[in-house]
Scaffold this active site. Structure first.
Site, short mmCIF file in Angstrom:
data_model
loop_
_atom_site.label_atom_id
_atom_site.label_comp_id
_atom_site.label_asym_id
_atom_site.label_seq_id
_atom_site.Cartn_x
_atom_site.Cartn_y
_atom_site.Cartn_z
N LYS A 88 0.68 -1.26 -0.03
CA LYS A 88 -0.01 -0.01 -0.20
C LYS A 88 0.92 1.28 0.21
CE LYS A 88 -2.44 -0.42 3.52
NZ LYS A 88 -1.75 -1.64 3.99
N THR B 167 3.78 1.52 -1.09
CA THR B 167 4.68 1.69 -2.21
C THR B 167 3.57 2.27 -3.34
OG1 THR B 167 5.90 -0.13 -1.79
CG2 THR B 167 5.97 0.56 -4.08
N ARG C 156 2.22 7.75 7.30
CA ARG C 156 2.50 7.47 8.82
C ARG C 156 4.11 7.45 8.94
NH1 ARG C 156 -0.48 2.40 10.30
NH2 ARG C 156 0.09 1.86 8.18
N LYS D 153 8.56 -6.82 9.72
CA LYS D 153 7.91 -6.23 8.66
C LYS D 153 8.94 -5.34 8.05
CE LYS D 153 4.56 -2.89 7.27
NZ LYS D 153 3.33 -1.79 7.63
N ALA E 139 -2.79 0.08 12.63
CA ALA E 139 -4.36 -0.07 12.28
C ALA E 139 -4.86 -1.55 12.91
CB ALA E 139 -4.27 -0.08 10.62
N PHE F 96 -3.14 -1.76 6.96
CA PHE F 96 -3.53 -3.14 6.83
C PHE F 96 -4.83 -2.96 5.89
CE2 PHE F 96 -1.63 -3.69 11.09
CZ PHE F 96 -0.43 -4.35 10.47
N PHE G 22 3.65 -7.87 -9.64
CA PHE G 22 4.98 -8.52 -9.17
C PHE G 22 5.48 -9.25 -10.48
CE2 PHE G 22 3.58 -7.55 -5.22
CZ PHE G 22 4.38 -7.98 -4.09
N TRP H 8 6.80 -0.41 -7.75
CA TRP H 8 7.94 -0.93 -7.33
C TRP H 8 9.17 -0.58 -8.34
CZ3 TRP H 8 10.81 -5.40 -8.77
CH2 TRP H 8 12.21 -5.57 -7.85
#
Length: 554
Positions: free
Chosen positions: A70, A72, A93, A104, A272, A300, A380, A408
């Site tokens: 999200k 990215t 954030r 993470k 979240a 999330f 991806f 990405w």
């Protein structure tokens, strides 16, 4: 493809003064932190504001071990708007050190869609988390000091609700005993830590409208109860002034940039799953005042971050979102369709179709708030044309626009089609934001509404201790407020193993706590915890400094 940190460290960044100038701020309007970071005083952002920009929320499907991206996508979308010659501002954030050194890793985007200087943002940044942790610790210290002497408020040591906080994953601190130093060591009692991202001060920090509002909210924090059952607040402990002193500079939004040169406010960082999951209201308002489109992200899946964005942040802040983006990946949908993580590299169209029900539920949920969504298929390299078509077909079934994006690998260029689709929604003016429920009404009725309408549950079961606490909170004035539900991020249910779009389940509320300063009540469900633990091999193991530069698993 270089690693994220290699891309970030090899980038040529613009001076922060140039980034500020792009949104109408002069050198005297910012407080630089080195060459590439700055604080923007709240009064400056407000005084420069013209017509507010369009607000775009980026949310997603339930996260999986495969990753969804999200942040990215948010960075790539903002950079795409810049390439389309809009005046975008990104609002994200701040990362917490806990996940960075845990499982993470960093939270500054990835590949060619990152906010920079990446490693500084991921580490100490401008000290906001330190200030929040310190303000939380000060209140805890003053509370225990009052217990020790003179306890004129008659605080019940067994009825204290204010924990301690630290910005690190540490399961050993979940439940502790303090005051074991003998006669001069304080009053022995059970205590515990939450991670700073779950601190009520973090929530207050992210919802406060300036210093006066911050101070008023801090004063309303309930730290526990007297032996007569009356709430004890931070104001009664005379802690508010000093706490405000610690937060007076931190409350000003942080300005940085993306790899594409887009201005980015990175400010505040509640999780979240255990908090309300949105960047600061102050930063979002600054972005809306200084830019013509603001891209922001909620943590999330849409069942958590987006619901709280709409029901808490937008409600309190008077925000009117113009569009939403629901991020999905083929890999995540395959996992929701039953594929193991180590088998995601093989084409499995049937699994994509099976897992797409998760995406469809999130799209439908965003629409419940009157905000039109666009689906971003975050590509991806292992995705096949047939799998991508399966996702777009699932979106067509529910009348949703789906766009393939490659933030990405392509940065803003990889999100141009997504930006065009979002711009089309903004221009349509069809957004008609509305909260899911009114604040008036019992806490249980609001929990039931979220559980049934957003999670798809059959209802809510409230544990006896939680039911008793709800009665007390409603008695002391915390009835007509929103609810902030702490729940696993991996499932619509409170069972992390129930993937896809489960049905026939109920949500169990085991604990309820007041966040009177933030203005809501927190309901903890299932086995979710407010202090995470480290993995068997945490990301910290792979980090080091080589020739003065940070290396590792950011």
């Amino acid at each position: 493809m270089p690693s994220d940190i290699e891309i970030a460290q090899s980038a040529t960044l613009q001076p922060i003064q140039a980034i500020a100038e792009s949104i109408g701020l002069g050198a005297a309007d910012i407080v630089p932190f080195g060459h590439h970071k700055a604080k923007v005083p709240l009064d400056v952002a407000r005084s420069r504001g013209g017509a507010p920009g369009a607000l775009v929320l980026v949310t997603g499907v339930n996260p999986t071990a495969a990753g969804e991206g999200k942040s990215t996508v948010s960075v790539g979308l903002a950079d795409a708007f810049k390439l389309r010659e809009r005046n975008p501002v990104l609002c994200l954030r701040e990362p917490s050190l806990g996940p960075i050194f845990g499982i993470k890793g960093g939270a500054a985007g990835g590949g060619w869609s990152q906010v920079v200087p990446m490693e500084e943002i991921n580490l100490h940044f401008t000290g906001d988390f330190h200030a929040i942790s310190s303000a939380h610790a000060l209140l805890a210290a003053m509370l225990d000091n009052h217990l020790y002497r003179p306890n004129s408020l008659d605080i019940d040591p067994t009825a204290i609700t204010w924990p301690r906080a630290v910005d690190m994953n540490d399961r050993a601190l979940r439940s502790i005993v303090v005051g074991l130093g003998g006669r001069t060591g304080g009053v022995p009692r059970q205590d515990g830590f939450v991670i700073t991202a779950a601190s009520e001060i973090m929530a207050i920090f992210c919802l406060a409208d300036g210093l006066e509002d911050l101070e008023a909210r801090l004063g309303r924090i309930i730290v526990g109860y007297s032996r007569d059952g009356e709430p004890i607040t931070a104001a009664q402990l005379d802690a508010v002034g000093a706490m405000t002193v610690l937060l007076k500079d931190a409350i000003n939004p942080n300005l940085v940039q993306t790899l594409g040169g887009t201005p980015a406010f990175v400010h505040g960082g509640p999780f979240a799953n255990i908090a309300h999951g949105c960047n600061s209201l102050a930063a979002t308002r600054a972005g809306l005042a200084l830019g013509d489109v603001v891209v922001t992200e909620a943590g999330f899946g849409a069942d958590l971050g987006a619901e709280k964005f709409f029901d808490i942040k937008c409600r309190f802040g008077g925000l009117e979102p113009a569009a939403a983006v629901v991020v999905a990946t083929v890999r995540a949908l395959k996992m929701n369709g039953g594929v193991a993580k180590d088998a995601l590299g093989s084409e499995d169209v049937a699994a994509v179709r099976a897992g797409a029900v998760n995406l469809q539920a999130h799209v439908e949920n965003v629409r419940r708030f009157g905000v039109p969504p666009v689906v971003a298929i975050n590509r991806f390299t292992s995705d096949t044309p047939a799998e991508i078509e399966a996702v777009t077909a699932a979106c067509r079934e529910i009348g949703a626009t789906a766009v393939v994006a490659d933030p990405w690998g392509g940065g803003g260029e990889g999100c141009l089609d997504l930006a065009d689709a979002v711009q089309s929604v903004i221009d349509s003016g069809e957004a008609d934001y509305r909260p899911l429920y009114p604040t008036e009404g019992s806490l249980v009725s609001k929990l039931e509404t979220v559980a049934r309408e957003i999670y798809g549950a059959d209802g809510v079961d409230v544990a006896p201790a939680a039911a008793k606490e709800i009665e007390r909170l409603e008695r002391i004035g915390l009835r007509d407020v929103p609810v902030c539900i702490a729940k696993t991020q991996y499932s619509f249910s409170d069972d992390p193993t129930l993937l896809g779009r489960p049905s026939g389940f109920r949500i169990t509320v085991r604990e309820v706590t007041p966040s009177a300063g933030a203005g809501f009540v927190v309901a903890k469900t299932g086995a979710v915890m407010t202090m995470p633990g480290l993995a068997a091999r945490p990301a910290a193991v792979g980090m080091e400094v080589v020739d003065g530069a940070v290396r590792g698993l950011f």
